[in-house]
Design a protein around this motif. Structure first.
Motif, PDB file in Angstrom:
ATOM      1  N   THR A  58       9.653  10.619  -7.486  1.00 32.27           N
ATOM      2  CA  THR A  58       9.327   9.735  -8.600  1.00 32.27           C
ATOM      3  C   THR A  58      10.111   8.437  -8.534  1.00 32.27           C
ATOM      4  OG1 THR A  58      11.020  10.796  -9.974  1.00 32.27           O
ATOM      5  CG2 THR A  58       8.787  11.667 -10.103  1.00 32.27           C
ATOM      6  N   LEU A  59      11.137   8.369  -7.681  1.00 26.30           N
ATOM      7  CA  LEU A  59      11.933   7.158  -7.558  1.00 26.30           C
ATOM      8  C   LEU A  59      11.359   6.192  -6.542  1.00 26.30           C
ATOM      9  CD1 LEU A  59      15.564   8.580  -7.694  1.00 26.30           C
ATOM     10  CD2 LEU A  59      14.259   7.469  -9.507  1.00 26.30           C
ATOM     11  N   VAL A  60      10.237   6.537  -5.895  1.00 27.19           N
ATOM     12  CA  VAL A  60       9.636   5.703  -4.859  1.00 27.19           C
ATOM     13  C   VAL A  60       8.432   4.972  -5.427  1.00 27.19           C
ATOM     14  CG1 VAL A  60       8.554   5.672  -2.585  1.00 27.19           C
ATOM     15  CG2 VAL A  60      10.424   7.265  -3.056  1.00 27.19           C
ATOM     16  N   GLY A  61       8.447   3.650  -5.299  1.00 30.83           N
ATOM     17  CA  GLY A  61       7.316   2.834  -5.706  1.00 30.83           C
ATOM     18  C   GLY A  61       6.633   2.255  -4.482  1.00 30.83           C
ATOM     19  N   TYR A  62       5.308   2.361  -4.414  1.00 29.81           N
ATOM     20  CA  TYR A  62       4.564   1.954  -3.220  1.00 29.81           C
ATOM     21  C   TYR A  62       3.468   0.968  -3.604  1.00 29.81           C
ATOM     22  CZ  TYR A  62       1.443   2.296   0.836  1.00 29.81           C
ATOM     23  OH  TYR A  62       0.643   2.011   1.909  1.00 29.81           O
ATOM     24  N   CYS A  63       3.443  -0.155  -2.908  1.00 31.08           N
ATOM     25  CA  CYS A  63       2.379  -1.148  -3.085  1.00 31.08           C
ATOM     26  C   CYS A  63       1.590  -1.230  -1.784  1.00 31.08           C
ATOM     27  CB  CYS A  63       2.970  -2.519  -3.442  1.00 31.08           C
ATOM     28  SG  CYS A  63       1.735  -3.825  -3.627  1.00 31.08           S
ATOM     29  N   PRO A  64       0.419  -0.584  -1.720  1.00 35.32           N
ATOM     30  CA  PRO A  64      -0.370  -0.598  -0.484  1.00 35.32           C
ATOM     31  C   PRO A  64      -1.097  -1.924  -0.303  1.00 35.32           C
ATOM     32  CG  PRO A  64      -1.543   0.607  -2.176  1.00 35.32           C
ATOM     33  CD  PRO A  64      -0.228   0.205  -2.787  1.00 35.32           C
ATOM     34  N   GLN A  65      -1.696  -2.088   0.868  1.00 35.03           N
ATOM     35  CA  GLN A  65      -2.462  -3.311   1.118  1.00 35.03           C
ATOM     36  C   GLN A  65      -3.699  -3.376   0.243  1.00 35.03           C
ATOM     37  OE1 GLN A  65      -3.396  -4.014   5.220  1.00 35.03           O
ATOM     38  NE2 GLN A  65      -1.271  -4.341   5.831  1.00 35.03           N
ATOM     39  N   LYS A 121      -5.108  -8.725  -9.603  1.00 33.84           N
ATOM     40  CA  LYS A 121      -5.040  -7.316  -9.201  1.00 33.84           C
ATOM     41  C   LYS A 121      -3.818  -7.078  -8.319  1.00 33.84           C
ATOM     42  CE  LYS A 121     -10.074  -6.671  -9.200  1.00 33.84           C
ATOM     43  NZ  LYS A 121     -11.263  -6.426  -8.350  1.00 33.84           N
ATOM     44  N   ARG A 122      -3.559  -8.045  -7.440  1.00 33.40           N
ATOM     45  CA  ARG A 122      -2.401  -7.907  -6.559  1.00 33.40           C
ATOM     46  C   ARG A 122      -1.106  -7.976  -7.357  1.00 33.40           C
ATOM     47  NH1 ARG A 122      -2.056  -4.934  -2.722  1.00 33.40           N
ATOM     48  NH2 ARG A 122      -0.482  -5.427  -1.177  1.00 33.40           N
ATOM     49  N   LEU A 145       8.509   0.342  -1.517  1.00 33.02           N
ATOM     50  CA  LEU A 145       7.785   0.223  -0.256  1.00 33.02           C
ATOM     51  C   LEU A 145       6.634  -0.737  -0.474  1.00 33.02           C
ATOM     52  CD1 LEU A 145       7.651   4.014   0.762  1.00 33.02           C
ATOM     53  CD2 LEU A 145       9.433   2.332   1.274  1.00 33.02           C
ATOM     54  N   LEU A 146       6.781  -1.959  -0.015  1.00 29.24           N
ATOM     55  CA  LEU A 146       5.817  -3.020  -0.288  1.00 29.24           C
ATOM     56  C   LEU A 146       5.139  -3.444   1.005  1.00 29.24           C
ATOM     57  CD1 LEU A 146       8.008  -5.212  -2.700  1.00 29.24           C
ATOM     58  CD2 LEU A 146       6.620  -3.198  -3.230  1.00 29.24           C
ATOM     59  N   ASP A 147       3.830  -3.283   1.042  1.00 27.30           N
ATOM     60  CA  ASP A 147       3.033  -3.631   2.217  1.00 27.30           C
ATOM     61  C   ASP A 147       2.197  -4.865   1.887  1.00 27.30           C
ATOM     62  OD1 ASP A 147       1.636  -3.725   4.546  1.00 27.30           O
ATOM     63  OD2 ASP A 147       0.778  -1.717   4.419  1.00 27.30           O
ATOM     64  N   GLU A 148       2.609  -6.002   2.421  1.00 26.33           N
ATOM     65  CA  GLU A 148       1.951  -7.282   2.139  1.00 26.33           C
ATOM     66  C   GLU A 148       1.758  -7.483   0.633  1.00 26.33           C
ATOM     67  OE1 GLU A 148       1.305  -9.446   4.416  1.00 26.33           O
ATOM     68  OE2 GLU A 148       1.277  -8.339   6.304  1.00 26.33           O
ATOM     69  N   PRO A 149       2.816  -7.443  -0.172  1.00 26.71           N
ATOM     70  CA  PRO A 149       2.658  -7.486  -1.627  1.00 26.71           C
ATOM     71  C   PRO A 149       2.148  -8.813  -2.162  1.00 26.71           C
ATOM     72  CG  PRO A 149       4.970  -7.684  -1.057  1.00 26.71           C
ATOM     73  CD  PRO A 149       4.237  -7.392   0.221  1.00 26.71           C
ATOM     74  N   SER A 150       2.416  -9.912  -1.464  1.00 23.53           N
ATOM     75  CA  SER A 150       2.012 -11.222  -1.979  1.00 23.53           C
ATOM     76  C   SER A 150       0.740 -11.750  -1.337  1.00 23.53           C
ATOM     77  CB  SER A 150       3.148 -12.240  -1.773  1.00 23.53           C
ATOM     78  OG  SER A 150       3.420 -12.413  -0.395  1.00 23.53           O
ATOM     79  N   ALA A 151       0.040 -10.907  -0.581  1.00 21.62           N
ATOM     80  CA  ALA A 151      -1.217 -11.334   0.041  1.00 21.62           C
ATOM     81  C   ALA A 151      -2.236 -11.668  -1.048  1.00 21.62           C
ATOM     82  CB  ALA A 151      -1.747 -10.236   0.956  1.00 21.62           C
TER      83      ALA A 151
END
Length: 336
Positions: A9-16, A113-114, A129-135
């Motif tokens: 629960t401590l992991v935050g993930y932002c996928p593409q 949305k991004r 864990l951020l994967d291209e968060p500002s795309a």
């Protein structure tokens, strides 16, 4: 990841790809994920006095009504602080007018949305864990997201002096850890403290782990990649023709010789290695000087440029900037 033990629960993930619920508003998205992550709180830890006033710590209250009123007051106060924190995050990302927007998948733009996905990843988590968060974000949106990351990461009440009404997410053990995957070097310089650059073409064998081009603190990585300084020279090109008013090759040779002095190095090799042309247009000449590789101090570069300005009637003035990570990386790939 093979070992998924521990508190996920401590992991935050932002996928593409954006992952949103169409039936929830942006505020409801944040509140949902906030409630799902129960191990952290949206406010600074309660003081000793506040803990004593908590309804669960008041056995002396005889009246059931008083206990219920105290619990309700405590709940309302907590809800107010949570809402204040979530609304503040939405405001910082310039999404206030969409805070209660329904049907977000159809009505929100790709950039909004991004933004929302990026906020969800940061909310009450300790590993990001951020994967291209500002795309897909505009320049202002990217900068605001970077500022929000820096504020949440560096403004932990357990590690800094923060006013109690700031309502920042607290972390139980340590400051949050950011793992960012991106192709935007400006984003790396804005929010990262350690950088790893991977080039898939370096590894000749799939079994080899030799595709790491550089790894370490940002300044160290720049030095590994041969970073230096970028010199922008403003020229008096009145005729509008680059070749007529100033011989740029001669200027490059003079600058190189002045920086190196009489050290007996091969002149042609030195010109291409020490000073590298980056941009050449009317009224402007931009070069990169590899001061790190040649151990040339910045003061010497300033002195040489001041001498050139005094000696050359066509060189009006100049500016010196440290090479960006993007410029260094591009230069490295162009000269492979």
């Amino acid at each position: 990841t093979k070992d998924c033990g521990g508190d996920n629960t401590l992991v935050g993930y932002c996928p593409q790809q954006d992952c949103l619920f169409d039936f929830l508003t942006p505020y409801e998205h944040l509140r949902l994920f906030f409630d799902l992550r129960e191990t952290v709180t949206a406010a600074p830890p309660l003081s000793i006095a506040a803990q004593k006033n908590s309804p669960v710590s008041m056995p002396c209250i005889a009246s059931c009504t008083e206990r219920m009123e105290s619990a309700l007051t405590h709940y309302i106060s907590r809800e107010s602080r949570i809402r204040h924190f979530l609304v503040r995050m939405i405001d910082e990302m310039q999404m206030s007018k969409h805070i209660h927007c329904i049907n977000v998948i159809e009505k929100l733009s790709g950039g909004n949305k991004r933004r929302l996905n990026g906020l969800i990843a940061l909310l009450s988590t300790q590993v990001w864990l951020l994967d291209e968060p500002s795309a897909g974000l505009d320049p202002i949106g990217r900068r605001k997201y970077w500022n929000l990351i820096s504020r949440l990461r560096d403004s932990n009440p357990r590690h800094s002096n923060i006013e109690e009404n700031d309502h920042i997410v607290t972390f139980p053990n340590s400051l949050p850890t950011l793992v960012l995957a991106t192709h935007h070097m400006e984003e790396v310089e804005a929010i990262c403290t350690r950088v790893m650059i991977i080039d898939k073409n370096l590894s000749k064998s799939p079994a080899e782990n030799s595709n790491v081009l550089a790894d370490g603190p940002l300044v160290a990585v720049k030095e590994q990649l041969g970073a230096g300084y970028e010199v922008v020279m403003r020229l008096d090109d009145k005729t509008g023709d680059i070749s007529d008013t100033l011989d740029r090759s001669s200027l490059l040779r003079v600058l190189t010789n002045a920086l190196l002095g009489n050290d007996g190095m091969d002149e042609q090799k030195s010109i291409h290695d020490l000073v590298i042309p980056l941009e050449n247009r009317i009224g402007l000449y931009k070069v990169k000087v590899r001061t790190v590789e040649y151990s040339i101090p910045l003061s010497r570069l300033f002195t040489v440029m001041m001498q050139l300005v005094s000696a050359s009637p066509t060189l009006i003035d100049f500016s010196i900037n440290q090479s960006s990570l993007e410029s260094t990386f591009m230069d490295l790939n162009l000269h492979k």
